[in-house]
Design a protein around this motif. Structure first.
Motif, PDB file in Angstrom:
ATOM      1  N   CYS A   1       0.751  -1.174  -0.115  1.00 23.90           N
ATOM      2  CA  CYS A   1      -0.019   0.006  -0.051  1.00 23.90           C
ATOM      3  C   CYS A   1       1.060   1.210  -0.059  1.00 23.90           C
ATOM      4  O   CYS A   1       0.646   2.053  -0.946  1.00 23.90           O
ATOM      5  CB  CYS A   1      -0.999   0.007   1.234  1.00 23.90           C
ATOM      6  SG  CYS A   1      -2.248  -1.044   1.206  1.00 23.90           S
TER       7      CYS A   1
ATOM      8  N   ALA B   1       1.292   3.916  -3.395  1.00 22.76           N
ATOM      9  CA  ALA B   1       0.714   5.372  -2.831  1.00 22.76           C
ATOM     10  C   ALA B   1       1.924   6.295  -3.191  1.00 22.76           C
ATOM     11  O   ALA B   1       1.756   7.383  -3.597  1.00 22.76           O
ATOM     12  CB  ALA B   1       0.411   5.552  -1.272  1.00 22.76           C
TER      13      ALA B   1
ATOM     14  N   THR C   1      -3.860   5.629  -6.062  1.00 19.16           N
ATOM     15  CA  THR C   1      -4.803   5.710  -5.045  1.00 19.16           C
ATOM     16  C   THR C   1      -4.891   4.461  -4.612  1.00 19.16           C
ATOM     17  O   THR C   1      -5.475   3.567  -5.327  1.00 19.16           O
ATOM     18  CB  THR C   1      -6.221   6.453  -5.448  1.00 19.16           C
ATOM     19  OG1 THR C   1      -6.012   7.839  -6.091  1.00 19.16           O
ATOM     20  CG2 THR C   1      -7.189   6.270  -4.517  1.00 19.16           C
ATOM     21  N   VAL C   2      -4.792   4.265  -3.170  1.00 17.83           N
ATOM     22  CA  VAL C   2      -4.607   2.920  -2.580  1.00 17.83           C
ATOM     23  C   VAL C   2      -5.976   2.685  -1.792  1.00 17.83           C
ATOM     24  O   VAL C   2      -6.504   3.653  -1.104  1.00 17.83           O
ATOM     25  CB  VAL C   2      -3.625   2.633  -1.938  1.00 17.83           C
ATOM     26  CG1 VAL C   2      -3.307   1.215  -1.219  1.00 17.83           C
ATOM     27  CG2 VAL C   2      -2.315   2.822  -2.764  1.00 17.83           C
TER      28      VAL C   2
ATOM     29  N   ILE D   1      -0.926   6.711   5.164  1.00 14.22           N
ATOM     30  CA  ILE D   1      -0.523   7.349   3.815  1.00 14.22           C
ATOM     31  C   ILE D   1      -1.261   8.606   3.886  1.00 14.22           C
ATOM     32  O   ILE D   1      -0.323   9.627   3.150  1.00 14.22           O
ATOM     33  CB  ILE D   1      -1.151   6.295   2.846  1.00 14.22           C
ATOM     34  CG1 ILE D   1      -0.539   4.924   2.973  1.00 14.22           C
ATOM     35  CG2 ILE D   1      -1.251   6.896   1.414  1.00 14.22           C
ATOM     36  CD1 ILE D   1      -1.224   3.826   2.093  1.00 14.22           C
ATOM     37  N   ARG D   2      -2.315   8.822   4.139  1.00 16.79           N
ATOM     38  CA  ARG D   2      -2.927  10.203   3.770  1.00 16.79           C
ATOM     39  C   ARG D   2      -2.056  11.295   4.615  1.00 16.79           C
ATOM     40  O   ARG D   2      -1.852  12.454   4.119  1.00 16.79           O
ATOM     41  CB  ARG D   2      -4.370  10.284   4.251  1.00 16.79           C
ATOM     42  CG  ARG D   2      -5.319   9.536   3.398  1.00 16.79           C
ATOM     43  CD  ARG D   2      -6.618   9.975   3.657  1.00 16.79           C
ATOM     44  NE  ARG D   2      -7.328   9.785   4.903  1.00 16.79           N
ATOM     45  CZ  ARG D   2      -7.659   8.421   5.294  1.00 16.79           C
ATOM     46  NH1 ARG D   2      -7.995   7.640   4.352  1.00 16.79           N
ATOM     47  NH2 ARG D   2      -8.043   8.097   6.421  1.00 16.79           N
TER      48      ARG D   2
ATOM     49  N   GLY E   1      -0.422  11.136   0.597  1.00 15.98           N
ATOM     50  CA  GLY E   1      -0.869  10.244  -0.375  1.00 15.98           C
ATOM     51  C   GLY E   1      -2.542  10.020  -0.387  1.00 15.98           C
ATOM     52  O   GLY E   1      -3.319  10.662   0.484  1.00 15.98           O
ATOM     53  N   GLN E   2      -2.904   9.370  -1.415  1.00 13.18           N
ATOM     54  CA  GLN E   2      -4.253   8.947  -1.426  1.00 13.18           C
ATOM     55  C   GLN E   2      -4.666   7.636  -1.077  1.00 13.18           C
ATOM     56  O   GLN E   2      -4.058   6.673  -1.726  1.00 13.18           O
ATOM     57  CB  GLN E   2      -4.907   9.358  -2.975  1.00 13.18           C
ATOM     58  CG  GLN E   2      -4.770  10.744  -3.463  1.00 13.18           C
ATOM     59  CD  GLN E   2      -5.404  11.615  -2.579  1.00 13.18           C
ATOM     60  OE1 GLN E   2      -6.594  11.515  -2.340  1.00 13.18           O
ATOM     61  NE2 GLN E   2      -4.846  12.835  -2.439  1.00 13.18           N
ATOM     62  N   ALA E   3      -5.592   7.566  -0.076  1.00 13.89           N
ATOM     63  CA  ALA E   3      -5.777   6.133   0.239  1.00 13.89           C
ATOM     64  C   ALA E   3      -7.233   6.170   1.378  1.00 13.89           C
ATOM     65  O   ALA E   3      -7.480   7.133   1.732  1.00 13.89           O
ATOM     66  CB  ALA E   3      -4.831   5.426   1.137  1.00 13.89           C
TER      67      ALA E   3
END
Length: 241
Positions: free
Chosen positions: A23, A27, A32-33, A50-51, A55-57
């Protein structure tokens, strides 16, 4: 190399260990995970981390052996994200016990998660991927699919089966623009091994981040290229020559 920017990737067993490492790697590469795990709190913790790093998750609770949960999870991802580009079948369980002491129920549970789960997930993900014009399924296999050791009959059966399923999916999905890769991973420093075998020397294992980078690598091959199978093992691997 192809980019993972704007790609939507679902990782089963994404709440810890190799799943978490995958993940995070995807990311960082711009995907986008969706971290999917039977323990939702762990999946959410990974997505939150992650966010927090930019990142996008997102997270979803998922028992991969349940077709109802599998179809609902994929439906939600497509509804919310518009597509599903990558499925990583990583969720797995094991039980160290002799064949004589292995219950039929535990046999069914292990094969349900390790083999039926990837079948169910792939079956429904492939439908979406075909309709959108392509996608990539990665199956996390094991050196347990290449040789055998005592007290792991169900695990070996599931991983040998998963390797066969992966190649069968590759042959079937390839004409429709869907790639399928089996990543045969050797021992890693994850709870999957270290929690069950506290006397195991971590030095003979590899960082799960290294295997995660292998997953990222196969996902970023050019559109005209697919890697059906790759093995990644520690330099001191003891379960493979």
């Amino acid at each position: 190399m192809s980019s993972l920017e704007s790609k939507v990737a679902m990782v089963t067993g994404g709440g810890q260990g190799l799943g978490e490492a995958i993940c995070r790697s995807l990311a960082r590469a711009g995907a986008t995970v969706v971290s999917a795990d039977v323990r939702e709190e762990r999946a959410r913790a990974v997505a939150d981390a992650i966010r927090a790093e930019g990142g996008q998750a997102s997270a979803v609770r998922l028992d991969v052996a349940s077709e109802e949960q599998a179809t609902e999870a994929i439906r939600r991802i497509v509804a919310e994200r518009g597509r599903l580009d990558v499925l990583v079948n990583n969720a797995g369980v094991d039980l160290t016990v002799s064949v004589e002491d292995l219950s039929v129920a535990d046999w069914g549970r292990i094969l349900g998660v390790n083999l039926s789960g990837p079948f169910i997930m792939s079956k429904h993900a492939m439908k979406e991927m075909r309709s959108q014009g392509g996608g990539h399924i990665v199956n996390i296999v094991s050196t347990a699919a290449k040789r055998a050791w005592p007290n792991a009959a169900a695990y070996h059966a599931s991983k040998w089966g998963l390797l066969g399923l992966s190649h069968a999916l590759h042959a079937e999905a390839r004409p429709h623009g869907v790639k399928v890769t089996a990543v045969v991973a050797g021992g890693m420093r994850t709870p999957f091994l270290l929690d069950r075998f506290p006397d195991l020397d971590p030095g003979v294992l590899q960082d799960p981040a290294n295997v995660a980078e292998t997953v990222r690598f196969v996902l970023t091959q050019p559109d005209e290229t697919v890697i059906p199978e790759v093995m990644v093992i520690p330099m001191r691997e003891t379960s493979w020559p």
